[in-house]
Write a protein that holds these residues in place. Structure first.
Motif, PDB file in Angstrom:
ATOM      1  N   LEU A   3       0.831  -1.204   0.000  1.00 35.14           N
ATOM      2  CA  LEU A   3       0.000   0.000   0.000  1.00 35.14           C
ATOM      3  C   LEU A   3       0.867   1.256   0.000  1.00 35.14           C
ATOM      4  N   ASP A   4       1.974   1.218   0.739  1.00 38.28           N
ATOM      5  CA  ASP A   4       2.864   2.381   0.793  1.00 38.28           C
ATOM      6  C   ASP A   4       3.530   2.635  -0.551  1.00 38.28           C
ATOM      7  N   ALA A   5       3.718   1.585  -1.340  1.00 39.55           N
ATOM      8  CA  ALA A   5       4.406   1.724  -2.622  1.00 39.55           C
ATOM      9  C   ALA A   5       3.506   2.269  -3.717  1.00 39.55           C
ATOM     10  N   THR A   6       2.222   2.394  -3.434  1.00 39.38           N
ATOM     11  CA  THR A   6       1.275   2.874  -4.435  1.00 39.38           C
ATOM     12  C   THR A   6       1.326   4.391  -4.530  1.00 39.38           C
ATOM     13  N   GLY A   7       1.166   4.910  -5.733  1.00 39.20           N
ATOM     14  CA  GLY A   7       1.116   6.357  -5.939  1.00 39.20           C
ATOM     15  C   GLY A   7      -0.100   6.957  -5.262  1.00 39.20           C
ATOM     16  N   PRO A   8      -0.144   8.290  -5.110  1.00 37.08           N
ATOM     17  CA  PRO A   8      -1.249   8.935  -4.385  1.00 37.08           C
ATOM     18  C   PRO A   8      -2.603   8.764  -5.039  1.00 37.08           C
ATOM     19  N   GLY A   9      -2.694   8.799  -6.365  1.00 39.81           N
ATOM     20  CA  GLY A   9      -3.963   8.628  -7.048  1.00 39.81           C
ATOM     21  C   GLY A   9      -4.940   9.752  -6.752  1.00 39.81           C
ATOM     22  N   ASP A  10      -6.173   9.571  -7.190  1.00 39.24           N
ATOM     23  CA  ASP A  10      -7.235  10.545  -6.948  1.00 39.24           C
ATOM     24  C   ASP A  10      -7.598  10.503  -5.467  1.00 39.24           C
ATOM     25  N   PRO A  11      -7.447  11.615  -4.731  1.00 40.66           N
ATOM     26  CA  PRO A  11      -7.707  11.577  -3.284  1.00 40.66           C
ATOM     27  C   PRO A  11      -9.145  11.224  -2.919  1.00 40.66           C
ATOM     28  N   GLN A  12     -10.054  11.311  -3.880  1.00 38.35           N
ATOM     29  CA  GLN A  12     -11.443  10.945  -3.604  1.00 38.35           C
ATOM     30  C   GLN A  12     -11.897   9.779  -4.486  1.00 38.35           C
ATOM     31  N   GLY A  13     -10.975   9.072  -5.073  1.00 36.53           N
ATOM     32  CA  GLY A  13     -11.333   7.973  -5.963  1.00 36.53           C
ATOM     33  C   GLY A  13     -11.594   6.691  -5.206  1.00 36.53           C
ATOM     34  N   PRO A  14     -12.243   5.730  -5.865  1.00 37.02           N
ATOM     35  CA  PRO A  14     -12.548   4.458  -5.216  1.00 37.02           C
ATOM     36  C   PRO A  14     -11.307   3.653  -4.877  1.00 37.02           C
ATOM     37  N   GLU A  15     -10.177   3.864  -5.634  1.00 31.68           N
ATOM     38  CA  GLU A  15      -8.961   3.142  -5.300  1.00 31.68           C
ATOM     39  C   GLU A  15      -8.458   3.554  -3.918  1.00 31.68           C
ATOM     40  N   VAL A  16      -8.555   4.844  -3.618  1.00 30.59           N
ATOM     41  CA  VAL A  16      -8.100   5.350  -2.322  1.00 30.59           C
ATOM     42  C   VAL A  16      -8.990   4.804  -1.213  1.00 30.59           C
ATOM     43  N   LEU A  17     -10.290   4.702  -1.477  1.00 26.55           N
ATOM     44  CA  LEU A  17     -11.200   4.141  -0.479  1.00 26.55           C
ATOM     45  C   LEU A  17     -10.864   2.672  -0.211  1.00 26.55           C
ATOM     46  N   LEU A  18     -10.666   1.900  -1.267  1.00 23.85           N
ATOM     47  CA  LEU A  18     -10.325   0.489  -1.101  1.00 23.85           C
ATOM     48  C   LEU A  18      -9.008   0.343  -0.355  1.00 23.85           C
ATOM     49  N   ASP A  19      -7.993   1.071  -0.813  1.00 26.48           N
ATOM     50  CA  ASP A  19      -6.675   0.956  -0.183  1.00 26.48           C
ATOM     51  C   ASP A  19      -6.715   1.411   1.277  1.00 26.48           C
ATOM     52  N   GLY A  20      -7.484   2.457   1.546  1.00 27.46           N
ATOM     53  CA  GLY A  20      -7.555   2.964   2.913  1.00 27.46           C
ATOM     54  C   GLY A  20      -8.170   1.954   3.865  1.00 27.46           C
ATOM     55  N   MET A  21      -9.223   1.274   3.422  1.00 31.21           N
ATOM     56  CA  MET A  21      -9.837   0.278   4.300  1.00 31.21           C
ATOM     57  C   MET A  21      -8.952  -0.959   4.441  1.00 31.21           C
ATOM     58  N   LEU A  22      -8.244  -1.332   3.375  1.00 29.85           N
ATOM     59  CA  LEU A  22      -7.291  -2.436   3.495  1.00 29.85           C
ATOM     60  C   LEU A  22      -6.189  -2.081   4.491  1.00 29.85           C
ATOM     61  N   ARG A  23      -5.759  -0.827   4.466  1.00 29.93           N
ATOM     62  CA  ARG A  23      -4.728  -0.380   5.403  1.00 29.93           C
ATOM     63  C   ARG A  23      -5.230  -0.503   6.847  1.00 29.93           C
ATOM     64  N   GLY A  24      -6.472  -0.105   7.066  1.00 29.08           N
ATOM     65  CA  GLY A  24      -7.023  -0.208   8.412  1.00 29.08           C
ATOM     66  C   GLY A  24      -7.004  -1.638   8.931  1.00 29.08           C
ATOM     67  N   TRP A  25      -7.408  -2.587   8.097  1.00 33.11           N
ATOM     68  CA  TRP A  25      -7.418  -3.987   8.529  1.00 33.11           C
ATOM     69  C   TRP A  25      -5.999  -4.535   8.679  1.00 33.11           C
ATOM     70  N   ALA A  26      -5.084  -4.120   7.814  1.00 35.78           N
ATOM     71  CA  ALA A  26      -3.697  -4.575   7.948  1.00 35.78           C
ATOM     72  C   ALA A  26      -3.087  -4.099   9.272  1.00 35.78           C
ATOM     73  N   LEU A  27      -3.342  -2.838   9.617  1.00 34.64           N
ATOM     74  CA  LEU A  27      -2.836  -2.308  10.883  1.00 34.64           C
ATOM     75  C   LEU A  27      -3.446  -3.048  12.063  1.00 34.64           C
ATOM     76  N   LEU A  28      -4.723  -3.394  11.963  1.00 33.29           N
ATOM     77  CA  LEU A  28      -5.349  -4.160  13.037  1.00 33.29           C
ATOM     78  C   LEU A  28      -4.705  -5.540  13.142  1.00 33.29           C
ATOM     79  N   GLY A  29      -4.346  -6.120  11.974  1.00 35.54           N
ATOM     80  CA  GLY A  29      -3.681  -7.408  11.984  1.00 35.54           C
ATOM     81  C   GLY A  29      -2.341  -7.368  12.708  1.00 35.54           C
ATOM     82  N   LEU A  30      -1.702  -6.216  12.723  1.00 34.99           N
ATOM     83  CA  LEU A  30      -0.427  -6.045  13.428  1.00 34.99           C
ATOM     84  C   LEU A  30      -0.634  -5.642  14.887  1.00 34.99           C
ATOM     85  N   GLY A  31      -1.898  -5.548  15.309  1.00 37.71           N
ATOM     86  CA  GLY A  31      -2.169  -5.167  16.689  1.00 37.71           C
ATOM     87  C   GLY A  31      -2.122  -3.683  16.937  1.00 37.71           C
ATOM     88  N   ARG A  32      -2.120  -2.883  15.885  1.00 39.60           N
ATOM     89  CA  ARG A  32      -2.023  -1.421  16.011  1.00 39.60           C
ATOM     90  C   ARG A  32      -3.422  -0.813  15.853  1.00 39.60           C
TER      91      ARG A  32
END
Length: 621
Positions: free
Chosen positions: A160-189
């Motif tokens: 996720l960190d390696a991905t370019g910024p993209g459209d700040p309001q695009g669906p890719e950012v929404l998908l990536d943002g929610m995946l990030r949330g679950w990944a962080l939870l997986g690390l206990g953060r």
């Protein structure tokens, strides 16, 4: 344009569609009853929508060494046969490994056919070759799913960190943002996960979607108070899963009465009994666990499944929906809803055997709920496996005799096979089980039962059902036409019949069957010249329909256009009338004219005397 080509174009463009704000309800019976009595409902092939032409793709390889597998792949693609298309694209790709077109097409078809491991193999090959020749966004989508399935949360965050910024309001950012949330939870953060979800909430129109995922994450770590606050809404739930999630959360903080109210709000919406079973356990004071998601991997699968649902139900359905559903099923193989969605999508593009494989998996997991059984029955019927469909419907009604939807499915199967005597009792069961106040559920089985009754010759009961259904759905053009044509065909209530059919025409002015009914009603009323125009329009819309051409021939005869009448009768005969009796009548009109045939019928109790040799000819045919 077929789904596969849309998939390829979508991946090349790397631009998912905007998210919709609502999703239509799933409809059980997608094949309506026939529009009028005693008529094959197969439309003229000329009326089917033409496939949209795609602009020529100059990147598609057309060299001699590639032409065989490439053309075979395109042919399979046109049939939405993803597995075969993938095989042929891979063969072509072996001849030209650097082709972007072939790489993308091979990857898309591998994913669409569920060959996820082979898709990873292709991705790894291209990455080893420098990453050229393949859609980066699609690779990102898939590799993130692999990291989640492996519970490699550090790897998912790095991707996720390696991905370019993209459209700040695009669906890719929404998908990536929610995946990030679950990944962080997986690390206990958990705190960092909250911050990640909060950042994507800034995208307009995504609040409810983000709150739902945050609530799942909060509940997973035991913060049920926060989860309940995120799920709280003044509007009644219209979604079973949302109600179940909220009820389970409320039960953890001893708010069982509120949990029961949430479940009562969705009572009767679905047929699987999930909400009802949970409500019974709450009433009996049994312990209720929160088990909608059991780990962060389930949360990631929920994200993919949510996007699959949104993309599939957009105003212009996005073909990436199937790949998202496949990713959800890959990340969480035990998630029944993901497999069911994959099966429904495959069914919608005619891949019934591939859909059946998903149902087999659900049965292996003991997750074939009634909704899945109904989808499977429809898939079997569409695949022309009527025997298997009947067995499945009979098994469903035996296991769940209290479900009217099961009896309707059985009645529909019998009706589609013209087993009228077996269709009626199935519809009887359905009608008896439906609450008379639930008119939305009642009108269809009464309409379908009326058709079966009319074909069995029990017109008084059929008429009563049709009138009852029309009282519920007064602007249903097909029902108006069916009752009106029934009267015309019987020579009864012709004035009312004409009124019913004229209303149907106003509601559906380009329906060939309804226009035919109007022309024939005017003919039966002796208004021959008025009948010409709607009957000619009906023939223009249904040029290969025997009965419609036959009707126009009779009308032409009555207005003095006898040579044209003979042409129409000849056409009607060439298109194969439904019965030998119909064929005999047309031949008689061609030989002796309509006036003579009508006189012979009048002298013989309304029926044409049998033609010599007719029985032998019918047996031969």
């Amino acid at each position: 344009m077929k789904l596969l080509h849309l998939l390829a174009l979508a991946c090349l463009a790397a631009a998912p569609a905007a998210l919709p704000t609502s999703m239509p309800a799933w409809a059980q019976d997608s094949t309506p009853p026939p529009p009028r009595p005693d008529r094959d409902t197969t439309q003229d092939a000329a009326t089917e929508p033409a496939e949209a032409e795609a602009p020529p793709d100059t990147s598609a390889p057309l060299t001699r060494d590639l032409v065989g597998p490439y053309l075979a792949a395109r042919t399979a693609a046109m049939e939405n046969d993803f597995e075969a298309a993938a095989e042929y694209y891979l063969r072509a790709l072996a001849q030209d490994p650097s082709s972007s077109y072939l790489n993308d097409s091979a990857l898309v078809t591998l994913l669409a056919s569920g060959q996820i491991d082979r898709a990873f193999g292709l991705i790894d090959e291209r990455i080893d070759a420098g990453g050229a020749g393949i859609s980066s966004r699609l690779v990102e989508l898939v590799t993130r799913a692999r990291a989640a399935q492996d519970e490699d949360w550090e790897g998912l965050l790095a991707a996720l960190d390696a991905t370019g910024p993209g459209d700040p309001q695009g669906p890719e950012v929404l998908l990536d943002g929610m995946l990030r949330g679950w990944a962080l939870l997986g690390l206990g953060r958990a705190a960092d996960a909250d911050a990640a979800f909060e950042r994507v909430r800034a995208i307009p129109g995504t609040g409810e979607l983000v709150d739902y995922n945050m609530a799942l994450a909060k509940a997973l770590v035991g913060d049920f108070e926060s989860a309940a606050a995120l799920l709280e809404s003044d509007a009644p739930d219209q979604n079973i899963m949302s109600a179940v999630v909220e009820a389970q959360v409320l039960a953890q903080i001893d708010r069982r009465d509120e949990a029961l109210q949430k479940l009562d709000d969705v009572a009767g919406i679905a047929i699987d009994g999930v909400a009802e079973d949970l409500a019974d356990r709450l009433r009996q004071g049994e312990p209720v666990a929160f088990d909608v998601v059991q780990n962060p991997r389930d949360g990631v699968a929920q994200v993919y499944l949510t996007f699959a649902t949104l993309l599939a139900n957009d105003v212009d359905p996005n073909p990436l929906a199937l790949i998202h559903a496949r990713m959800a099923s890959y990340v969480a193989p035990d998630m029944a809803d993901a497999r069911l969605m994959v099966a429904q999508m495959l069914q919608s593009v005619g891949q019934f055997d591939a859909a059946e494989a998903q149902f087999d998996k659900l049965r292996e997991q003991d997750q074939m709920r009634p909704t899945a059984e109904l989808v499977r029955i429809d898939a079997l019927a569409r695949a022309d496996r009527m025997g298997d469909a009947e067995k499945a419907a009979l098994a469903l009604t035996a296991a769940h005799p209290e479900l009217p939807e099961g009896w309707i499915a059985l009645g529909d199967l019998m009706r589609q096979q013209e087993k009228w005597a077996q269709a009626v009792p199935a519809y009887d069961k359905a009608v008896a089980l439906i609450d008379p106040a639930d008119t939305d559920a009642l009108w269809f089985p009464r309409y379908a039962r009326a058709i079966a009754l009319e074909r069995l010759g029990d017109f008084p009961r059929a008429e009563a059902d049709l009138r009852a259904a029309l009282a519920i759905q007064p602007n249903n053009a097909q029902m108006l036409n069916y009752l009106g044509y029934s009267y015309v065909d019987r020579g009864e209530n012709l004035d009312e019949a004409l009124e019913l059919i004229e209303r149907a025409v106003r509601l559906s002015p380009d329906d060939g069957y309804i226009l035919d009914s109007l022309g024939w009603a005017l003919y039966r009323l002796g208004r021959y010249r008025e009948a010409v125009e709607p009957q000619e329009r009906a023939v223009a819309l249904m040029s290969n329909d025997s009965l419609v051409n036959d009707h126009l021939g009779d009308i032409y005869w009555q207005v003095g256009r006898k040579r044209e009448a003979e042409i129409q009768w000849s056409r009607a005969l060439s298109f194969g009338p439904e019965t030998e009796e119909d064929s005999q009548r047309i031949r008689a009109k061609l030989q002796r004219g309509l006036d003579a045939v009508l006189a012979e019928e009048a002298a013989n109790g309304g029926r044409l005397p049998s033609e010599p040799g007719a029985a032998e000819r019918s047996a031969t045919e």
